[in-house]
Every structure is written in structure tokens, then in C-alpha cells.
Motif scaffolding. Sequence first.
Motif, PDB file in Angstrom:
ATOM      1  N   GLU A  58       0.809  -1.211   0.000  1.00 37.95           N
ATOM      2  CA  GLU A  58       0.000   0.000   0.000  1.00 37.95           C
ATOM      3  C   GLU A  58       0.852   1.275   0.000  1.00 37.95           C
ATOM      4  N   ALA A  59       1.961   1.266   0.734  1.00 34.98           N
ATOM      5  CA  ALA A  59       2.712   2.516   0.909  1.00 34.98           C
ATOM      6  C   ALA A  59       4.095   2.508   0.279  1.00 34.98           C
ATOM      7  N   GLY A  60       4.536   1.359  -0.246  1.00 34.48           N
ATOM      8  CA  GLY A  60       5.878   1.285  -0.833  1.00 34.48           C
ATOM      9  C   GLY A  60       6.943   0.925   0.187  1.00 34.48           C
ATOM     10  N   TYR A  61       6.734   1.319   1.432  1.00 41.82           N
ATOM     11  CA  TYR A  61       7.627   0.915   2.526  1.00 41.82           C
ATOM     12  C   TYR A  61       6.833   0.978   3.824  1.00 41.82           C
ATOM     13  N   LEU A  62       7.511   0.536   4.905  1.00 42.84           N
ATOM     14  CA  LEU A  62       6.822   0.412   6.185  1.00 42.84           C
ATOM     15  C   LEU A  62       6.910   1.722   6.961  1.00 42.84           C
ATOM     16  N   THR A  63       5.816   2.422   7.068  1.00 39.52           N
ATOM     17  CA  THR A  63       5.826   3.672   7.836  1.00 39.52           C
ATOM     18  C   THR A  63       5.364   3.402   9.267  1.00 39.52           C
ATOM     19  N   GLN A  64       5.597   4.363  10.117  1.00 42.25           N
ATOM     20  CA  GLN A  64       5.239   4.160  11.528  1.00 42.25           C
ATOM     21  C   GLN A  64       3.742   3.896  11.743  1.00 42.25           C
ATOM     22  N   VAL A 109      12.027   3.554  -0.545  1.00 42.03           N
ATOM     23  CA  VAL A 109      12.854   3.011  -1.625  1.00 42.03           C
ATOM     24  C   VAL A 109      12.227   3.435  -2.949  1.00 42.03           C
ATOM     25  N   GLY A 110      13.001   3.292  -4.027  1.00 40.59           N
ATOM     26  CA  GLY A 110      12.515   3.692  -5.334  1.00 40.59           C
ATOM     27  C   GLY A 110      11.346   2.824  -5.795  1.00 40.59           C
ATOM     28  N   LYS A 111      10.741   3.258  -6.902  1.00 43.79           N
ATOM     29  CA  LYS A 111       9.629   2.480  -7.459  1.00 43.79           C
ATOM     30  C   LYS A 111      10.121   1.089  -7.854  1.00 43.79           C
ATOM     31  N   ASP A 157      15.442  10.773  -8.941  1.00 45.20           N
ATOM     32  CA  ASP A 157      14.035  10.790  -9.354  1.00 45.20           C
ATOM     33  C   ASP A 157      13.198   9.733  -8.627  1.00 45.20           C
ATOM     34  N   GLU A 158      13.820   9.035  -7.666  1.00 46.17           N
ATOM     35  CA  GLU A 158      13.136   8.014  -6.851  1.00 46.17           C
ATOM     36  C   GLU A 158      12.579   6.862  -7.671  1.00 46.17           C
ATOM     37  N   MET A 159      13.159   6.672  -8.862  1.00 49.09           N
ATOM     38  CA  MET A 159      12.704   5.554  -9.693  1.00 49.09           C
ATOM     39  C   MET A 159      13.381   4.243  -9.291  1.00 49.09           C
ATOM     40  N   PRO A 214       4.939  -1.980  -9.000  1.00 47.76           N
ATOM     41  CA  PRO A 214       5.780  -1.084  -8.208  1.00 47.76           C
ATOM     42  C   PRO A 214       6.256  -1.780  -6.934  1.00 47.76           C
ATOM     43  N   HIS A 215       7.380  -1.303  -6.380  1.00 48.67           N
ATOM     44  CA  HIS A 215       7.918  -1.961  -5.190  1.00 48.67           C
ATOM     45  C   HIS A 215       6.875  -2.036  -4.079  1.00 48.67           C
ATOM     46  N   GLY A 216       6.835  -3.196  -3.431  1.00 51.22           N
ATOM     47  CA  GLY A 216       5.896  -3.402  -2.337  1.00 51.22           C
ATOM     48  C   GLY A 216       4.884  -4.476  -2.681  1.00 51.22           C
ATOM     49  N   THR A 217       4.462  -4.511  -3.943  1.00 56.18           N
ATOM     50  CA  THR A 217       3.509  -5.545  -4.345  1.00 56.18           C
ATOM     51  C   THR A 217       4.289  -6.823  -4.634  1.00 56.18           C
ATOM     52  N   LEU A 218       4.164  -7.778  -3.723  1.00 50.90           N
ATOM     53  CA  LEU A 218       4.978  -8.981  -3.866  1.00 50.90           C
ATOM     54  C   LEU A 218       4.203 -10.076  -4.595  1.00 50.90           C
ATOM     55  N   VAL A 219       3.029 -10.405  -4.087  1.00 53.04           N
ATOM     56  CA  VAL A 219       2.262 -11.520  -4.645  1.00 53.04           C
ATOM     57  C   VAL A 219       0.931 -10.983  -5.166  1.00 53.04           C
TER      58      VAL A 219
END
Lengths: 436, 213
Positions: B36-42, B74-76, B113-115, B166-171
Motif C-alpha cells: 500500500e505505501a511502498g515501505y513500512l511507515t510508523q 525506496v525507489g519504485k 528521481d526516486e525511480m 511497483p515496489h511493495g507488491t509482492l504476490v
Amino acid sequence: MEQANQVPKIVTSRIGLDESWGIKTYLATGGYTALRKALTSMTPEQVADEVSKSNLLGRGGAGFEVGRKWSMLKPAPVRYLVVNGDESEPATFKDHMLIENDPHQIVEGTLISAYAVGAARAFIFVRGEFALGLERLQAAVNEAYAYGAIGRNIFGSGFSVDLVVHPGAGAYICGEETALLESLEGKRGNPRIKPPYFPAVMGLYGEPTIVNNVESMSNIPWIVNNGGASFAALGVGRSTGTRIFALAGHVNRPGNYEVEMAKLTFRDLVDRPEYGGGMRLGRQVKAFIPGGVSAPWFGPDQLDMPLSQDDVAKAGSMLGSGSIVMMDDHTCMVRAAWRIAKFFWRESCGQCTPCREGSGWIEKMMRRIELGSGRESDLDLLMDACDNIAPGLTWPPQQTTICVLGPSIPSSVASAIRMFRDEFLVHIKEGGCPYE
Amino acid sequence: MGAFSPEMRERAESLVALYPERRSALIPLCHLAQEEAGYLTQPFMEEIAELTGTTPAEVYGTASFYDMLHTEPVGKYLVGVCTNIACLLQGGGELLEHAEQALGVAAGGTTDDEMFTLEEVECVAHCDKAPAVQVNYRFFGPLTGESFDNLIAKLRAGEYDGVVPPHGTLVRVRRENGIEVPLEEVFAERREMDRAKAERKAAAEAAKAKEGN
């Protein structure tokens, strides 16, 4: 070669078939007949008995008899089955192939095993980095539920079990079975203190648990369909059945090859055209790793050794995870051993001092030798650091740590120093790598 | 207001329900948060703690152990170049150097560019196709410097959008079934199985004893 053709493909028979990962292909090639047979015409003891008769050795790395492991399960109404699909031993890529290409076979083997050991729930722990494998395995589980092979009253047998695909999150150590259980409990992957040595006594949530490897599970449907004796008729002595060897490095045809256990030698696997097809560019073998980077190295004079767990153990190494890495005579042994040392340093969980600190010091010294700032005294210092992790540097190793990651660290570095001391000295005297 | 969207919260709860103890869902939930967020936020760690009966500190402490769980952006595209032994022997080290130059960042860094975030990774079990590269855990290889550049250009141009999420979506394949048989019911079934097994054993022993007579 004639003989090799007669050996059945027990676990790789569907590799290469069209959509080998789907239930349509699986059912068309005898899929789920073994589960049906086990659930509707055999008692759990009979299933376990066939597996014992097969003498199937665990295909994860330790090579423990699957049947014997099952028999150690502490009787209790609450018990679990966990399948280890966290394949991370460098240069091992067989489970990865099975998960991506024949996930139903793993699911069927898991369900049969769950019946044999009376597991209340089964989990397949898949290495997080295997995104495609996770997708195909989850799709297979969805299909198997729809087919009636998982869930309530499977095939009308009265046996019910649910199966959960669990993704890991990137940590080599979770291949160690007690670390895997910690991870499955939602914790850091720190291996558990032994004893108890076996999760069969105290495993997931403290309950008796069987942990088996993906390739081990993939053998179970064949064993149920053909009988344990047929499986045991293949191979030599204690090394029964077939096994996938993952051949990597400087060969013409790196790949996974399923061969009869203990019948071929390393040289056969490397040279034969249907397997490795010889060394790349016709070069000579300088050294090879017989069973994953945790194993001590062998030299060319050991190429004629059979691919048997016991023979390799007698010679001071292990078949381990079934991964064989060939290195040709243009390879820098210092760089190869340094990279492996770096791997262990990165992957040490950090619980035990000899492993956490030792791996770091070894990596630093190896790096400085490779980059040209080494000293001759570093070699003794390196061997001393290795000796502090695995006293005596024997094989099987003495252990100063909770798990076997520790004593795996010295394998490559000590092998490289023992076998190629001169090469280290050239790095030190010339102030850099002669292969650059 | 939770960190998970209502739809993701529903998925999170169904994940928790798969396990005999809810803490077991901790890592799958971290993957879900990254989806959902691309990385783990607090805020996500706080909600995962609530869902798993742990504290945010325990979630952070667990997540920080694992390479795939990121508590910093992390980047996309997470580009992992393997340099472990099988790839090293086939030029993985040189490929990583090339990747650093091509992307203009050292391993571990993210492009402006955070890609792209570049990583030097451990063996990804594609040793027969070395040197191996993974982009968001989707495999590419064997790659040369040139084919690496092509891959990056195509990713930039969106040509792999259907292949590499995009990064974060694994399965992307979702579990279609909940737990069909509640554990209590299974335990009862197992007790019955064990009783039947004991009976068979007793009968076999009795038959054996009779034979002996």
C-alpha cells in the motif's frame, strides 16, 4: 548413459510441460492420484511406513531420513507440518524451480504428509524473494481447494486439513528450521537454542512440528503411488531414489539435473553432454564446491567421487543442499572465498559472538588480501579466526554457536587457504589480485 | 483512522485469520503495508501491532531483521544485482559496477528521481542464468551491461508495467479461501484419528500374540 535413461524422473517429470504449474496439466499427468490413494485406501501408519521403507533422505541439506523424522513426532493432538521452501543456500536453485514449475506436486506431497503425521494445519514457507513462485504456489493452492484436495473432508475420506502459503521476507538464516519457525511465528529469524534438537518434540507455537524440505515433499506422491521399495531400489545403499543436483559456475550447461543417487560421479555430471557438457571454454577444473557454500571445497582429484552423501562426508565435506559450483583455472580463489565470507557476514543473525564477530573479521581480512593490503601473518590469523568458530576445523565441524551457520563460515576460507596458499601469498607480495 | 485503507484492512484481517496465533501474520502484514505505501511507515507498524497483538517496537524490531522489509523509502523499482558465488563467476561483480555507473548511485542508494534503488543482493537462486538481476523480485538474466541498460530504459518507459509491479507488491495472486475447518474441529478429528490408530495397533498386537500362542 543407457542406464541414465531408464531412471524415472521422480520430481522433475513435468518440468518443461506446457503450463506445468496449472492443475490441468497436473491432473492430466497423474496428479492427486497419490493423495486419493493415501486418504481412501491407506491408514496414516501405512503411508508413513512406505516413506520409511523408501529411506528418503531429507533434501534440504542435513540429509536426515524423512521417515525417521516423522517417527520422532511427539504424540499430541496439536501438531503441525511446515514445509521449508526458504531455499537460500548460494548456488542452490532446485526448490525454486520446483515451486515455480510444479507447485501442485509440492501441495500434494504436503497433504499426504499432513495425513501421515496427523497435522492439524500445514504451512508452506516460501522464500520472500520468490515472487513468481509465491504466485504460482498460491494459485495452485486455490485450485486445489476448488478441486476438493484441501479443506474439509478431502475426497470424502473424513480427513480435513487447511494449507497456508506463507511468504518469508529475506533472511538466509530462516532456512534453519528453528529460525524458520520463529519467523513463521512473526519474530526475528533467530535459531532456537538446542536441546530440544528436533521441532518434532517442540516446534511451532511450542507444539510438535514436522519441518520438511520442498524437494522432500515432491518425492512423496511418487513414493505413495509406486511404493517405498521401488524408491529404495534406486540409488546405492543409504542414498536412495533420485536427487536434483543444481550445477552452477564454469560449466557449459549450468542447470538442475535429476539423477539417480550415488550412481554418477561429479565428473559424470560435469562432463556428460546431457548434464554439464564440460567446462566452459575447455578449461580445467581448479576447485569445486560439492554441496552449497557451507561445504568445504574439493579439488580436481576428487572429481571421480560418486554423488553420494556418505562418500562425500567421508572425504571431509557434504552434499548438503545438492548445489555444485565448478570453478575453472582462471578463477581467483581469494575473491571467491572472500565473496562467500561476505555472504556469511551479511547473513549471520547476530546471536552468537563467534559467528557475528568472526564472520566480520574474516570478511575484512579476506577483503584486504584481495585488494592488495594483506600481510603474510593474515593467513595464520584467518585460520585462527576460523578455528575460533569451529575448533579444530574438522568435518563435521565442532560447533561454538547455536546453529550451523557458524561452522559453515570457515568452510570456504579454510579450504582456499589450505588448497591455494601460494595464491594468497601472490596477492600479498604483489599487492593486489593477479587476475585483475 | 488506521493506516490501511478499508479494502487493505479487510485483506489484513483475513490474513490474520489464517494462523492459529495472530502474531504469525506479522510478516505477511508488513508485505501488505509495503504494497500500500511502498515501505513500512510508523502508522502501518502501529496498526500491524494492533492487528497482531504486539507493540510497534516489536513490529519494528522484527521488520528490521529482514532484507525485504524497508522502514525507509525506496525507489519504485528495487534493482537487485546478485554477486554471490555463481554470479560472481559469471561477471556479477562487474555487472554491479556497471549498474552503479549506469544509475549514478552506489549499491544501497536511490536515484534522485526516486525511480530506482540499487542493491547488491545475495543468491536469488537463478544460478543457471547468471549473472542474475531482480527488479522488485521479478527475475531478469543473464544480463550484460548492454542488456542491463536496455532493461532500465524499458522500466523507465513503462514497458514492463504489466510484468513488474511497483515496489511493495509482492504476490498478485490472492488466496481465495479462508480456513475451511476451524482448529477446534480439526483437533477433535485428530483425536479421533489417534484413537482409531491406537485401536489398530492394539488389534495388530493382539493378533500377533494370538499367532504366538
